[in-house]
Enzyme design. Sequence first.
Site, PDB file in Angstrom:
ATOM      1  N   ASP A 179       0.831  -1.203   0.000  1.00 49.66           N
ATOM      2  CA  ASP A 179       0.000   0.000   0.000  1.00 49.66           C
ATOM      3  C   ASP A 179       0.871   1.261   0.000  1.00 49.66           C
ATOM      4  OD1 ASP A 179      -2.319   1.533   0.118  1.00 49.66           O
ATOM      5  OD2 ASP A 179      -3.175   0.395   1.782  1.00 49.66           O
ATOM      6  N   ASP A 199     -10.835   1.983  -2.990  1.00 54.92           N
ATOM      7  CA  ASP A 199     -11.362   1.765  -1.641  1.00 54.92           C
ATOM      8  C   ASP A 199     -12.874   1.828  -1.641  1.00 54.92           C
ATOM      9  OD1 ASP A 199      -8.971   1.300  -0.442  1.00 54.92           O
ATOM     10  OD2 ASP A 199      -8.712   3.312   0.368  1.00 54.92           O
TER      11      ASP A 199
HETATM   12  C1  GLA Z   1      -5.732   1.828   2.229  1.00 53.41           C
HETATM   13  C2  GLA Z   1      -6.166   0.632   1.406  1.00 53.41           C
HETATM   14  C3  GLA Z   1      -7.222  -0.136   2.155  1.00 53.41           C
HETATM   15  C4  GLA Z   1      -6.660  -0.581   3.492  1.00 53.41           C
HETATM   16  C5  GLA Z   1      -6.177   0.621   4.281  1.00 53.41           C
HETATM   17  C6  GLA Z   1      -5.455   0.174   5.541  1.00 53.41           C
HETATM   18  O1  GLA Z   1      -6.753   2.762   2.330  1.00 53.41           O
HETATM   19  O2  GLA Z   1      -6.607   1.016   0.138  1.00 53.41           O
HETATM   20  O3  GLA Z   1      -7.655  -1.256   1.412  1.00 53.41           O
HETATM   21  O4  GLA Z   1      -5.609  -1.482   3.275  1.00 53.41           O
HETATM   22  O5  GLA Z   1      -5.288   1.418   3.512  1.00 53.41           O
HETATM   23  O6  GLA Z   1      -4.998   1.229   6.283  1.00 53.41           O
END
Ligand code: GLA
Length: 695
Positions: A452, A521
Amino acid sequence: MPIHTTDRGWVLETRTTGYAFGLNQAGLLTHRYWGARLPDPADYPAAPNPAGWASFNNPAQLTAEEYPGYDDIKFIDPCLKVSFADGVRDVVLRFESAELRELDIPELLINLRDTMYPFRVTLHYRVHEAYDLIERWVTATNHGETPITLERIWSAQWHLPLGGEYRMTHLHGRWLDEMHLRSEPLAPGRKVIESRRLTSSHHHNPWFAADRGNADENAGDVWFGVLAWSGNWQICAEVTDFASTRISIGLNDWDFAWRLAPGEAFATPPSYAGYTAGGFGGASRRLHDFIRDTLLPHGHTLHKVLYNSWEATLFDVDEPSQIALVELAAEMGVELFVMDDGWFHGRDNDTAGLGDWWPDERKFPNGLAPLIERVNALGMEFGLWIEPEMVNPNSDLYRAHPDWVIHFPGRPRTTGRNQLILNFARADVQDHIIDRIDRLLAQQNIAFIKWDMNRNVSEPGWPSAPGDPREIWVRYVQGLYRVWGTLYERHPHVIWQSCSGGGGRADLGILHLADQIWVSDNTEPTARLAIQEGFSQIFPANTMEAWVTDMGAAEIPLEFRFHVSMCGSLGVGGHLVRWGAARREEAARWIALYKEIRHVVQFGDLYRLRSPQAQPFSAVQYVSKDHSEAVLFAFRTHLPPPAQLPPLYLRGLDPNDHYEVEGVAGARSGSAWMHAGLHVELLDFQSTVRRIKRV
Ligand code: GLA
C-alpha cells in the site's frame, strides 16, 4: 522480421498495423505513417518536406518529427530540453546511425547526435507484433567532459494522421472515485493530463485513446498508448495550427532536472502504443493480452479467491479476531486469507507504527506463526498488508532516522494520514526496507503481499542528494522498483498486489512486479461497476482485485454484489461473523460458481456490451481464447418504469458454431446470439450471470 529498412526509412509492422518514419530532405527524422498495415513496405508514404509559413514558422514547425528537440524557429512541444555547461539551452539533433537487433522482440535503435556537443540521444523502438503494439523509449548519453542538465526528456511523441479532427479519451477521478471515462475533442493548443503526486495517482492515468469522434466499443480507428511508469508523468496532446495532432508522453518535466555527468546515460520509461480499427474494445483487448502475456510476473496463474480483513476488523486485528474470520472464510471456500493493516508493532490506529514491520507483541504474543499455521491447516494460503514507503513520526524507525524522510530542511513536515514518506531515492533507506520485508517473508509462510501507499508527496526535498535534488522524482521510483524487484527476486512465488489507497498506483510500470491492483477503496457495488469499466480500458480482469464487502449491503442483494466482484479477481471483505449462516452459505455458492468460471473471466477476451457509466442497464462478457465458452454478466441499477430492457448482443463467438446460454432453451448459432441478441429480465438492482457453451 517486422522491421524493414527501405530507401524511405524504416517500417515497423505488427499483425495488423504499420508504423513508418524516415529522414526528410532537411535531414529531420520524420513521422510517415501509423495505421492499418499495408501490403508492401514500399507502400508507406515518404517523409514529407513541408515548407515553412512566412518568417514566423520555419519548416521545422510544420514537420512531424519523431523526437523533436528544442531548437530552430519551432514552438511545438519538444520531447527534449537540455542545458549544456556553457549555458547553451537548445539541442540540435541530427541522424547519426541506425542499428537493428534481431532479438525475440525485434528492436530498432536510431542514434541522433547534437551537431555541436558530444551528446547522443538514442530512440529505441521494439515491435510487439502479436499485440499490435510499438514500444518506444529513449536513452541520452553524455560523451563529453562537462555535465549536461536534462530538463525534459519524454519517452515518445505519437503522431496521428495529419489533418484529422480527433477526440481524446482519458481517465480521471480521485480517491474513492477513480477511473471515470471522459472523451473530449482536441482543439488547437495543448491538452495536458499529468501526475505531480509521486505516484501515477487516482486523478489521471497515464493512458490515452484517440479517435476521429466516431469509434465505438466494436469498431472505428483508435490510437492508444500508455506510459509504464509509477511516478510523475505527463501526456500532452497538441493540435498545431498546421493541422498536426501529436500526443507526447513521458516523465513529467514539472520540477524535474537530471544532471547527466560525463560518461553517464539516462533511460526513460517505455511508452507502449497501438492502432486498431476495432474500436475501444479492440484497443483494450490488445493491452490486456500484452499485460497478461508479457508484463505480469504470474500472468497465467489463476488468482485465488481471497478474504481481506480490512473492512471487517480495521485496526483491531489480533490472533483471536483473525482466527474467527479464518474459520468462517475457509468454510465458504476462500483460498487465501489476507490480514490487512493493524498487525505490526504499535499499530492501534493510523497515528503510529508505520516503519516498524514486526508483529505487535500485544496482539500477537506468539508472533504470526499460530495464525498462519491455522490458515494453512484449513487449506488456505496466507497474505499480509504492508506499506513499506511510509513512516509515522510515532515509530521506532522515525525516532532513529528522522532524516530518512522526504523533506526540506527547516520547513515543517506536512503529514498525510499522520505519515511521512521515506525517501526511497536513498540507497540506505532502500537497503533497510529490503532487509525488513525480506526477513518477514523469510520467517513466515507468506504467499501474498498487499503493498500500500497512502499519501501523496509534500516538501519534495532531498537534503543529502548527491546530484540535483530534483532527481528525487525519478530516483524515488527507481528505488521503489529496486526494493520491490529485489524482494520479488528473492521470493518469486509471492503474489504482490499494488494498492495506493485503492487505485492510486495502477500503471504498467508496477505491473512488472505486482500481479494485481486494488482498484478502489470504494466497494459500493454500483459505484464499482463504473470504476471497473474505466479500469478495464487498460487492465485485464485478472489484475482487478474486487471484494464483496458490507458497503451497499442494506440496499443491494448479495447476489448483485457478488456478480460485480466476479467480473474480476474475486475477494470477500465483509464482516463474516456478522453475516450469519444463511448469507455465508449463499456466499459459498457464489464462490463455488466463480471457481468454475474464473479461467474465462481472468484469461478470456473482454467485451463491454453496455456501459455502466452511460446506462443503468449494463453488461460485460468474457470469451475464452478458443471461443468454446463465455460468461455474461448483466446488471440493472435503477430504471424508471415502464422499462423494457434492450437485447444484449453477444460478442466474440464463432458465428457458425452453436452455443447454449444458461437459462435459455435451445442452442443457437453464434451469429444469432451476436445479431439477434439475448433478452434478460431484470428488476432494479438485479443482476444475472450466464454461462455460455459451444455445443
Ligand atoms: C488503504 C487501502 C485499504 C486498506 C487501508 C489500511 O486505504 O486502500 O484497502 O488497506 O489502507 O490502512
